[in-house]
Motif scaffolding. Structure first.
Motif, PDB file in Angstrom:
ATOM      1  N   SER A 190       0.819  -1.208   0.000  1.00  0.00           N
ATOM      2  CA  SER A 190       0.000   0.000   0.000  1.00  0.00           C
ATOM      3  C   SER A 190       0.852   1.256   0.000  1.00  0.00           C
ATOM      4  N   TYR A 191       1.926   1.234   0.804  1.00  0.00           N
ATOM      5  CA  TYR A 191       2.839   2.384   0.798  1.00  0.00           C
ATOM      6  C   TYR A 191       3.411   2.585  -0.599  1.00  0.00           C
ATOM      7  N   LEU A 192       3.814   1.500  -1.226  1.00  0.00           N
ATOM      8  CA  LEU A 192       4.378   1.579  -2.571  1.00  0.00           C
ATOM      9  C   LEU A 192       3.353   2.163  -3.549  1.00  0.00           C
ATOM     10  N   GLY A 193       2.099   1.669  -3.418  1.00  0.00           N
ATOM     11  CA  GLY A 193       1.042   2.161  -4.302  1.00  0.00           C
ATOM     12  C   GLY A 193       0.771   3.633  -4.070  1.00  0.00           C
ATOM     13  N   SER A 194       0.785   4.020  -2.797  1.00  0.00           N
ATOM     14  CA  SER A 194       0.527   5.412  -2.460  1.00  0.00           C
ATOM     15  C   SER A 194       1.626   6.303  -3.040  1.00  0.00           C
ATOM     16  N   GLY A 212       3.370  10.137  -7.282  1.00  0.00           N
ATOM     17  CA  GLY A 212       4.170  10.467  -8.460  1.00  0.00           C
ATOM     18  C   GLY A 212       3.302  10.823  -9.652  1.00  0.00           C
ATOM     19  N   ALA A 213       2.209  10.072  -9.817  1.00  0.00           N
ATOM     20  CA  ALA A 213       1.317  10.354 -10.948  1.00  0.00           C
ATOM     21  C   ALA A 213       0.654  11.724 -10.785  1.00  0.00           C
ATOM     22  N   PHE A 214       0.194  12.021  -9.558  1.00  0.00           N
ATOM     23  CA  PHE A 214      -0.380  13.341  -9.292  1.00  0.00           C
ATOM     24  C   PHE A 214       0.650  14.437  -9.558  1.00  0.00           C
ATOM     25  N   LEU A 215       1.869  14.170  -9.112  1.00  0.00           N
ATOM     26  CA  LEU A 215       2.941  15.159  -9.280  1.00  0.00           C
ATOM     27  C   LEU A 215       3.224  15.458 -10.745  1.00  0.00           C
ATOM     28  N   SER A 216       3.240  14.390 -11.556  1.00  0.00           N
ATOM     29  CA  SER A 216       3.568  14.600 -12.967  1.00  0.00           C
ATOM     30  C   SER A 216       2.513  15.491 -13.624  1.00  0.00           C
ATOM     31  N   ILE A 217       1.263  15.369 -13.151  1.00  0.00           N
ATOM     32  CA  ILE A 217       0.219  16.268 -13.661  1.00  0.00           C
ATOM     33  C   ILE A 217       0.485  17.684 -13.159  1.00  0.00           C
ATOM     34  N   GLY A 218       0.815  17.791 -11.878  1.00  0.00           N
ATOM     35  CA  GLY A 218       1.063  19.097 -11.279  1.00  0.00           C
ATOM     36  C   GLY A 218       2.219  19.831 -11.919  1.00  0.00           C
ATOM     37  N   ILE A 219       3.289  19.128 -12.226  1.00  0.00           N
ATOM     38  CA  ILE A 219       4.474  19.781 -12.793  1.00  0.00           C
ATOM     39  C   ILE A 219       4.169  20.255 -14.216  1.00  0.00           C
ATOM     40  N   CYS A 220       3.321  19.506 -14.908  1.00  0.00           N
ATOM     41  CA  CYS A 220       2.952  19.915 -16.267  1.00  0.00           C
ATOM     42  C   CYS A 220       2.102  21.189 -16.218  1.00  0.00           C
ATOM     43  N   MET A 221       1.160  21.240 -15.280  1.00  0.00           N
ATOM     44  CA  MET A 221       0.328  22.443 -15.143  1.00  0.00           C
ATOM     45  C   MET A 221       1.196  23.638 -14.745  1.00  0.00           C
ATOM     46  N   SER A 222       2.192  23.378 -13.933  1.00  0.00           N
ATOM     47  CA  SER A 222       3.086  24.442 -13.493  1.00  0.00           C
ATOM     48  C   SER A 222       3.902  25.003 -14.670  1.00  0.00           C
ATOM     49  N   ALA A 223       4.181  24.124 -15.640  1.00  0.00           N
ATOM     50  CA  ALA A 223       4.951  24.578 -16.803  1.00  0.00           C
ATOM     51  C   ALA A 223       4.102  25.417 -17.749  1.00  0.00           C
ATOM     52  N   LEU A 224       2.786  25.340 -17.584  1.00  0.00           N
ATOM     53  CA  LEU A 224       1.910  26.029 -18.526  1.00  0.00           C
ATOM     54  C   LEU A 224       1.593  27.468 -18.123  1.00  0.00           C
ATOM     55  N   THR A 225       1.906  27.839 -16.908  1.00  0.00           N
ATOM     56  CA  THR A 225       1.538  29.186 -16.456  1.00  0.00           C
ATOM     57  C   THR A 225       2.632  29.781 -15.586  1.00  0.00           C
ATOM     58  N   ARG A 226       2.680  31.121 -15.545  1.00  0.00           N
ATOM     59  CA  ARG A 226       3.634  31.787 -14.660  1.00  0.00           C
ATOM     60  C   ARG A 226       3.023  31.985 -13.295  1.00  0.00           C
ATOM     61  N   ASN A 227       1.745  31.674 -13.165  1.00  0.00           N
ATOM     62  CA  ASN A 227       1.037  31.968 -11.936  1.00  0.00           C
ATOM     63  C   ASN A 227       0.853  30.692 -11.115  1.00  0.00           C
ATOM     64  N   GLN A 228       1.407  30.698  -9.903  1.00  0.00           N
ATOM     65  CA  GLN A 228       1.364  29.482  -9.087  1.00  0.00           C
ATOM     66  C   GLN A 228      -0.053  29.079  -8.699  1.00  0.00           C
ATOM     67  N   PHE A 248       0.699   3.537 -13.733  1.00  0.00           N
ATOM     68  CA  PHE A 248       1.183   4.744 -13.075  1.00  0.00           C
ATOM     69  C   PHE A 248       2.471   5.255 -13.723  1.00  0.00           C
ATOM     70  N   VAL A 249       3.368   4.326 -14.029  1.00  0.00           N
ATOM     71  CA  VAL A 249       4.653   4.744 -14.601  1.00  0.00           C
ATOM     72  C   VAL A 249       4.452   5.355 -15.989  1.00  0.00           C
ATOM     73  N   SER A 250       3.589   4.759 -16.784  1.00  0.00           N
ATOM     74  CA  SER A 250       3.420   5.323 -18.132  1.00  0.00           C
ATOM     75  C   SER A 250       2.649   6.648 -18.068  1.00  0.00           C
ATOM     76  N   LEU A 251       1.775   6.754 -17.080  1.00  0.00           N
ATOM     77  CA  LEU A 251       1.092   8.038 -16.899  1.00  0.00           C
ATOM     78  C   LEU A 251       2.093   9.141 -16.557  1.00  0.00           C
ATOM     79  N   MET A 252       3.017   8.817 -15.667  1.00  0.00           N
ATOM     80  CA  MET A 252       4.059   9.786 -15.307  1.00  0.00           C
ATOM     81  C   MET A 252       4.894  10.132 -16.532  1.00  0.00           C
ATOM     82  N   ALA A 253       5.270   9.096 -17.295  1.00  0.00           N
ATOM     83  CA  ALA A 253       6.093   9.339 -18.485  1.00  0.00           C
ATOM     84  C   ALA A 253       5.376  10.280 -19.445  1.00  0.00           C
ATOM     85  N   PHE A 254       4.058  10.026 -19.613  1.00  0.00           N
ATOM     86  CA  PHE A 254       3.296  10.870 -20.531  1.00  0.00           C
ATOM     87  C   PHE A 254       3.288  12.317 -20.070  1.00  0.00           C
TER      88      PHE A 254
END
Lengths: 319, 244
Positions: free
Chosen positions: B135-139, B144-160, B223-229
């Motif tokens: 479960s810890y591993l899954g969490s 990581g998957a949430f983060l990869s979405i977050g970092i992409c959104m962060s790259a799209l705007t100058r506004n945090q 999850f890994v391929s989602l992060m890669a995408f």
């Protein structure tokens, strides 16, 4: 000496706006090239392309033989680049920031510490190493930006407005640093402060609307002014005719015109027939004819005048 | 690889130079605890398992992970340091991965600091520790998957703030896509294959499966391929937006 920066028909368009339009130039080792132009002329865009931050729309540039389009990483390795305003991570200390850049630049272990100390000595940052960058004054911040470009001792430096916003003492320091390094490196700086060109640069180019408008030493640029090399003779109103007659006898003098120097002051301006200096000839002719005059001086013109003349698009000589 | 490590180390240090990191970790640890005991009724369940604990992770991540990711690129663009960073001899991918791994490690630290829960449940009973490890591993993978979405959104705007909200919305869609709330909307008109496809993107159903102690290769691949995408999209976004 070999060309270390070769810009070849470089262009950059942002949508319909052409920021840089077909610029070509080369810079050699030992040269300090001043990049002049009004705000929005394309100075920063050109430098960003040189530094590998922006990709050119067409054309290319080579730094030490590496192509910015084909091998940007190799270009970044041999280049020290300071972006406009010297942005740095505000929450880091000076030492931490410089160590980070040094590490990315490929330095390792004790070399990082040694190099960071060496460079902070060079740019006079000692005593500031442990301060967070956000608390530094503008002058020190700029020095951090400069230090960052020097860590890997690059052969080519590209500095975007290195003295902008500094006080006269700080400007002097930065310029002397640039001059000290000039012999060993190839340096490109952008500025809109024209005194800087005479103070620090061996050559200047002027760009406007993305186009290269002029390229030469400060002296060559000044020669473009219509008044360049002209001599003004200030004298009393009743002597104007005698002065004019006397000037007519000097072979190197071309056009002569009476000018108004302000209330109660009269003068005559003599333009050289070709590029030579005519001050000597004029003053000895006046003395030979015993014409009384108040003052004789050479009109040198200022780079500001050249800049305005050229960037207003009225530079006919540039064609 | 060397460059990625150097960038990741700088970014991770940057998290801890502000009190924000400690506030974040404190909130995460306190909230997981509070949810487990009060809403999850840890004691009433009378089971020696951390199922209640893990079941709240997706919802906490929904708010907290976009907060971790929001400054990664938007701050670089706003302060102009992106120009400093990307004119160092690194590729955009090095920078994106370095930042991602730093943020992921930060989430890992927050997650690891929930270890008192594990100790508690072991003190009270005899849980299946294998399930807990999985479960810890899954969490961690889900973070990581949430983060990869977050970092992409962060790259799209100058506004945090914009980066935070858009990341939270996209993460919400991914979390919820397995629930009837979302699926019924599509069932009305979309072919069942599309509905199944949307359902398969659900973090929630994947994470529930992992929470039962069943970690399948396809969940990890998901999850890994989602992060890669999303990380690839981030590289594209950074490259195309850096002039702005």
């Amino acid at each position: 000496m070999s060309a270390m920066v070769e810009i070849d028909r470089l262009s950059k368009a942002f949508g319909p706006i052409v920021a840089v339009d077909n610029i070509s130039l080369t810079v050699k080792k030992g040269e300090v090239l001043g990049f002049l132009g009004p705000n929005g002329a394309g100075k920063t865009t050109t430098m960003r392309m040189l530094a590998g931050f922006l990709t050119p729309s067409s054309g290319t540039a080579k730094v030490c033989g590496h192509d910015v389009v084909e091998d940007p990483i190799a270009v970044k390795r041999v280049l020290g680049y300071m972006p406009e305003g010297a942005p740095a991570y505000d929450d880091m200390t000076v030492a931490a920031f410089l160590s980070f850049v040094a590490a990315v630049r490929g330095l390792e272990g004790a070399d990082i510490q040694r190099r960071v100390h060496e460079i902070s000595e060079t740019v006079d940052l000692n005593g500031m190493l442990d301060r967070p960058i956000e608390y530094l004054s503008k002058g020190y911040k700029r020095r951090v930006g400069l230090a960052q470009t020097l860590l890997h001792d690059p052969p080519v430096l590209v500095l975007d407005e290195p003295t902008d916003g500094l006080d006269p003492n700080q400007k002097h320091q930065v310029r002397s640093l640039i001059k000290r390094m000039a012999a060993e490196k190839c340096i490109v700086i952008s500025t809109h402060i024209l005194e800087e060109v005479e103070a620090a640069c061996t050559r200047a180019v002027i760009i406007g609307n993305g186009k290269l408008l002029a390229d030469g030493t400060a002296e060559q640029l000044l020669a473009r002014l219509p008044d360049h090399g002209a001599v003004t003779i200030e004298c009393a109103a009743e002597h104007v005719d005698r002065v004019t007659a006397s000037l007519g006898k000097v072979s190197t003098v071309g056009r002569v015109a009476q000018i108004d120097l302000g209330p109660g002051r009269n003068g005559v301006r003599a333009h050289p027939s070709s590029g030579q200096s005519i001050v000597e000839a004029v003053s000895s002719a006046l003395r030979a004819d015993n014409v009384p005059f108040a003052e004789v001086y050479r009109h040198r013109g200022s780079l500001d005048d050249v800049f305005r003349l050229i960037t207003r698009g009225s530079d006919r000589a540039a064609a | 690889m060397r460059q990625i490590t150097i960038i990741a180390r700088r970014e991770l240090t940057a998290y801890f130079t502000t009190p924000l990191a400690f506030v974040f970790i404190a909130i995460f640890v306190a909230m997981t605890g509070a949810f487990t005991f009060y809403i999850g009724r840890f004691f009433d369940r009378n089971q020696a398992s951390l199922e209640a604990f893990f079941s709240f992770h997706p919802w906490l991540y929904l708010l907290l992970v976009p907060a971790v990711a929001m400054r990664l690129w938007s701050d670089e663009r706003k302060s102009g340091t992106i120009e400093q960073l990307l004119t160092l001899p690194i590729t955009t991918a090095d920078a994106v991965l370095g930042k991602f791994f730093a943020a992921w490690a930060f989430c890992g630290i927050a997650l690891a600091l929930t270890f008192p829960m594990w100790i508690t449940v072991n003190a009270l009973g005899a849980p299946d520790n294998g399930v807990i490890v999985v479960s810890y591993l899954g969490s961690f993978l889900m973070a990581g998957a949430f983060l990869s979405i977050g970092i992409c959104m962060s790259a799209l705007t100058r506004n945090q703030i914009v980066a935070f909200i858009s990341a939270a919305v996209v993460c919400f869609l991914f979390t919820m896509s397995g629930l009837d709330l979302v699926l019924n909307f599509f069932r009305a008109w979309a072919p069942s294959s599309l509905v199944d496809a949307i359902a398969s993107f659900s973090f929630l159903s994947r994470f529930e499966a992992i929470g039962r102690g069943v970690i399948e290769a396809r969940d990890i691949v998901f999850f890994v391929s989602l992060m890669a995408f999303w990380l690839f999209a981030t590289v594209v976004a950074v490259d195309s937006k850096k002039s702005g």
